[in-house]
Scaffold this active site. Structure first.
Site, PDB file in Angstrom:
ATOM      1  N   ALA A   8       0.833  -1.219   0.000  1.00  0.00           N
ATOM      2  CA  ALA A   8       0.000   0.000   0.000  1.00  0.00           C
ATOM      3  C   ALA A   8       0.859   1.257   0.000  1.00  0.00           C
ATOM      4  CB  ALA A   8      -0.919  -0.016   1.216  1.00  0.00           C
ATOM      5  N   LYS A 185      18.899   2.162 -13.422  1.00  0.00           N
ATOM      6  CA  LYS A 185      18.703   3.620 -13.552  1.00  0.00           C
ATOM      7  C   LYS A 185      18.668   4.289 -12.182  1.00  0.00           C
ATOM      8  CE  LYS A 185      14.309   4.026 -12.145  1.00  0.00           C
ATOM      9  NZ  LYS A 185      13.774   4.993 -11.165  1.00  0.00           N
ATOM     10  N   SER A 248      12.386  12.444  -7.869  1.00  0.00           N
ATOM     11  CA  SER A 248      12.933  11.100  -7.630  1.00  0.00           C
ATOM     12  C   SER A 248      13.636  11.031  -6.283  1.00  0.00           C
ATOM     13  CB  SER A 248      13.930  10.743  -8.736  1.00  0.00           C
ATOM     14  OG  SER A 248      14.817   9.738  -8.279  1.00  0.00           O
TER      15      SER A 248
HETATM   16  N1  LIG Z   1       6.867   5.863  -6.047  1.00  0.00           N
HETATM   17  C1  LIG Z   1       7.065   5.866  -7.351  1.00  0.00           C
HETATM   18  O1  LIG Z   1       6.954   6.915  -8.009  1.00  0.00           O
HETATM   19  C2  LIG Z   1       7.430   4.594  -8.052  1.00  0.00           C
HETATM   20  C3  LIG Z   1       7.845   3.487  -7.368  1.00  0.00           C
HETATM   21  N2  LIG Z   1       8.211   2.357  -8.066  1.00  0.00           N
HETATM   22  C4  LIG Z   1       8.694   1.194  -7.358  1.00  0.00           C
HETATM   23  O2  LIG Z   1       7.672   0.679  -6.524  1.00  0.00           O
HETATM   24  C5  LIG Z   1       8.263  -0.034  -5.445  1.00  0.00           C
HETATM   25  C6  LIG Z   1       7.562   0.408  -4.164  1.00  0.00           C
HETATM   26  O3  LIG Z   1       7.858   1.788  -4.032  1.00  0.00           O
HETATM   27  P1  LIG Z   1       6.860   2.843  -3.415  1.00  0.00           P
HETATM   28  O4  LIG Z   1       5.470   2.407  -3.529  1.00  0.00           O
HETATM   29  O5  LIG Z   1       7.224   4.137  -4.004  1.00  0.00           O
HETATM   30  O6  LIG Z   1       7.354   2.786  -1.914  1.00  0.00           O
HETATM   31  P2  LIG Z   1       6.648   3.357  -0.608  1.00  0.00           P
HETATM   32  O7  LIG Z   1       7.758   3.619   0.336  1.00  0.00           O
HETATM   33  O8  LIG Z   1       5.710   4.426  -0.932  1.00  0.00           O
HETATM   34  O9  LIG Z   1       5.807   2.108  -0.098  1.00  0.00           O
HETATM   35  C7  LIG Z   1       6.339   0.883   0.185  1.00  0.00           C
HETATM   36  C8  LIG Z   1       5.219   0.042   0.793  1.00  0.00           C
HETATM   37  O10 LIG Z   1       5.704  -1.268   1.008  1.00  0.00           O
HETATM   38  C9  LIG Z   1       5.459  -1.630   2.342  1.00  0.00           C
HETATM   39  N3  LIG Z   1       6.505  -2.529   2.774  1.00  0.00           N
HETATM   40  C10 LIG Z   1       7.792  -2.253   2.994  1.00  0.00           C
HETATM   41  N4  LIG Z   1       8.451  -3.352   3.405  1.00  0.00           N
HETATM   42  C11 LIG Z   1       7.528  -4.334   3.463  1.00  0.00           C
HETATM   43  C12 LIG Z   1       7.567  -5.686   3.851  1.00  0.00           C
HETATM   44  N5  LIG Z   1       8.685  -6.254   4.269  1.00  0.00           N
HETATM   45  N6  LIG Z   1       6.431  -6.385   3.796  1.00  0.00           N
HETATM   46  C13 LIG Z   1       5.311  -5.820   3.390  1.00  0.00           C
HETATM   47  N7  LIG Z   1       5.190  -4.545   3.015  1.00  0.00           N
HETATM   48  C14 LIG Z   1       6.297  -3.810   3.045  1.00  0.00           C
HETATM   49  C15 LIG Z   1       5.436  -0.343   3.136  1.00  0.00           C
HETATM   50  O11 LIG Z   1       4.692  -0.486   4.318  1.00  0.00           O
HETATM   51  C16 LIG Z   1       4.768   0.600   2.139  1.00  0.00           C
HETATM   52  O12 LIG Z   1       3.374   0.496   2.218  1.00  0.00           O
HETATM   53  C17 LIG Z   1       9.767   0.303  -5.462  1.00  0.00           C
HETATM   54  O13 LIG Z   1      10.477  -0.777  -5.992  1.00  0.00           O
HETATM   55  C18 LIG Z   1       9.841   1.484  -6.404  1.00  0.00           C
HETATM   56  O14 LIG Z   1      11.067   1.533  -7.116  1.00  0.00           O
HETATM   57  C19 LIG Z   1       8.123   2.302  -9.399  1.00  0.00           C
HETATM   58  C20 LIG Z   1       7.704   3.377 -10.117  1.00  0.00           C
HETATM   59  C21 LIG Z   1       7.314   4.598  -9.513  1.00  0.00           C
HETATM   60  O1  LIG Z   2      10.983   4.813 -10.471  1.00  0.00           O
HETATM   61  C1  LIG Z   2      10.599   5.955 -10.399  1.00  0.00           C
HETATM   62  C2  LIG Z   2      10.285   6.748 -11.583  1.00  0.00           C
HETATM   63  O2  LIG Z   2      10.154   5.974 -12.725  1.00  0.00           O
HETATM   64  C3  LIG Z   2      10.503   6.607  -9.081  1.00  0.00           C
HETATM   65  O3  LIG Z   2      11.758   7.038  -8.763  1.00  0.00           O
HETATM   66  P1  LIG Z   2      12.266   7.067  -7.257  1.00  0.00           P
HETATM   67  O4  LIG Z   2      12.091   5.685  -6.688  1.00  0.00           O
HETATM   68  O5  LIG Z   2      13.707   7.482  -7.357  1.00  0.00           O
HETATM   69  O6  LIG Z   2      11.430   8.098  -6.541  1.00  0.00           O
END
Ligand SMILES: NC(=O)C1=CN([C@@H]2O[C@H](COP(=O)(O)OP(=O)(O)OC[C@H]3O[C@@H](n4cnc5c(N)ncnc54)[C@H](O)[C@@H]3O)[C@@H](O)[C@H]2O)C=CC1
Ligand SMILES: O=C(CO)COP(=O)(O)O
Length: 320
Positions: A8, A185, A248
């Site tokens: 989430a 990246k 980012s």
């Molecule tokens: N935020 C963005 O703009 C983008 C993120 N991503 C990728 O999405 C993935 C997740 O990133 P975000 O959603 O941005 O991170 P975030 O920090 O917003 O959320 C991470 C979520 O995972 C949960 N989490 C963490 N460790 C956990 C565990 N051991 N078990 C269960 N839940 C756990 C956290 O409670 C949190 O809800 C990353 O690999 C990131 O590179 C990809 C594209 C865009």
């Molecule tokens: O993957 C992402 C953009 O494509 C989000 O970048 P960050 O995880 O560095 O915020």
């Protein structure tokens, strides 16, 4: 086929929003009750502040029930993917598991589709990756991503199922190229942030982006990925976005290293552990990835940004 999201965080919730706008009912699994409560009762996601959630989105801490959906979007950080998958008892046979995380697993030294294949061998692994900030997707701004799946029929079905009016998915069977581009990246974005933070200028950043891209394609070629995948959205596209935008977290983490400022440790910065994993992978494969190696050194506190730059500038001169 129904869709659910595991994780989430910002990205998982943004994808849920985008699919809910197309008429899908989406359940999100979160590990903590407070997040579930915020989504179900307050109609807000803690990691996407200011964006109200529609009724079509619900949340639950019951992973076994949520994981029954035919398509599962795995939106937890890379290093927790294996642990989350092993929490699910079902083999998830025939279900489509779409990794939405970017990185290389430190234990297995593989990307997310490799982790899925090991943990759930009867499932169909895929990855959704490319240039997109969660906030942009949540606000329904135009975005294009890569959907990679070795099983061509499943990939085509996922492309249809997950594309929306604003989110345009391109398809490939090259999962290796797609996940390596997205993983590396982030490492290069940390280097670029450090370079700008240290005051080294835009020319130095362009050099890091270009030589960083050479490292991405070198590792990808060694692992059998296709060069055109690296030149696409999941590689060059995401590199361009992440190395140039202060939205980012990886870039901002690099900025903080260059400026010698504290960085909020609660933020997800995938590039740090990925730099460690790819440095180990490079040693195993007998190839050089000097920028990734320096990001690993600086990220671990072993080397300063200026020492890393001096090292990179003093490497033997070579053909491009
Ligand atoms: N935020 C963005 O703009 C983008 C993120 N991503 C990728 O999405 C993935 C997740 O990133 P975000 O959603 O941005 O991170 P975030 O920090 O917003 O959320 C991470 C979520 O995972 C949960 N989490 C963490 N460790 C956990 C565990 N051991 N078990 C269960 N839940 C756990 C956290 O409670 C949190 O809800 C990353 O690999 C990131 O590179 C990809 C594209 C865009
Ligand atoms: O993957 C992402 C953009 O494509 C989000 O970048 P960050 O995880 O560095 O915020």
């Amino acid at each position: 086929m129904s869709i659910a999201v595991l994780g989430a965080g910002a990205f998982g919730t943004a994808l849920a929003l985008s699919l809910a706008r197309e008429g899908h009912e989406i359940c999100i699994w979160a590990r903590d009750a407070a997040t579930v409560d915020a989504i179900n009762s307050d109609r807000r996601a803690p990691r996407l502040p200011g964006i109200p959630l529609p009724e079509a989105i619900s949340a639950s801490t019951d992973i076994a029930t949520v994981a029954r959906a035919g398509t599962l979007l795995l939106a937890v950080p890379m290093q927790s993917l294996h642990a989350v998958l092993t929490r699910i008892e079902s083999p998830l046979a025939g279900q489509r598991l779409v990794a939405c995380c970017k990185g290389v697993d430190l234990q297995e030294l593989t990307g997310p589709t490799g982790v899925i294949a090991h943990a759930k061998p009867q499932a169909i692994p895929a990855i959704l990756t490319g240039p997109s900030f969660a906030d942009d997707i949540a606000r329904n701004l135009p975005t294009a991503l890569t959907l990679a799946c070795r099983d061509e029929a499943a990939g085509t079905a996922l492309q249809q199922q997950l594309s929306t009016g604003a989110l345009r998915l391109y398809r490939t069977t090259d999962t290796s190229g797609a996940e390596l581009g997205g993983a590396l990246k982030n490492v290069i974005a940390i280097a670029c942030g450090a370079c700008i933070g240290e005051g080294l200028g835009d020319s130095a950043r362009a050099a890091l982006m270009t030589r960083g891209f050479a490292e991405m394609t070198r590792l990808a070629a060694k692992l059998g990925a296709r060069p055109e995948t690296l030149a696409g959205l999941s590689g060059l596209g995401d590199l361009a976005l992440t190395c140039t935008s202060e939205l980012s977290r990886n870039y901002r983490f690099g900025l903080s290293l260059g400026k010698h400022e504290r960085f909020d440790p609660s933020l997800t910065v995938e590039g740090v552990k990925t730099a460690e994993a790819v440095s180990r992978l490079a040693a195993k494969l007998g190839i050089e990835l000097p920028i990734c190696a320096m990001v690993h050194e600086v990220g671990g506190g072993g080397t300063s940004v200026s020492e890393a730059i001096t090292y990179l500038l003093n490497r033997p001169l070579k053909e491009e």
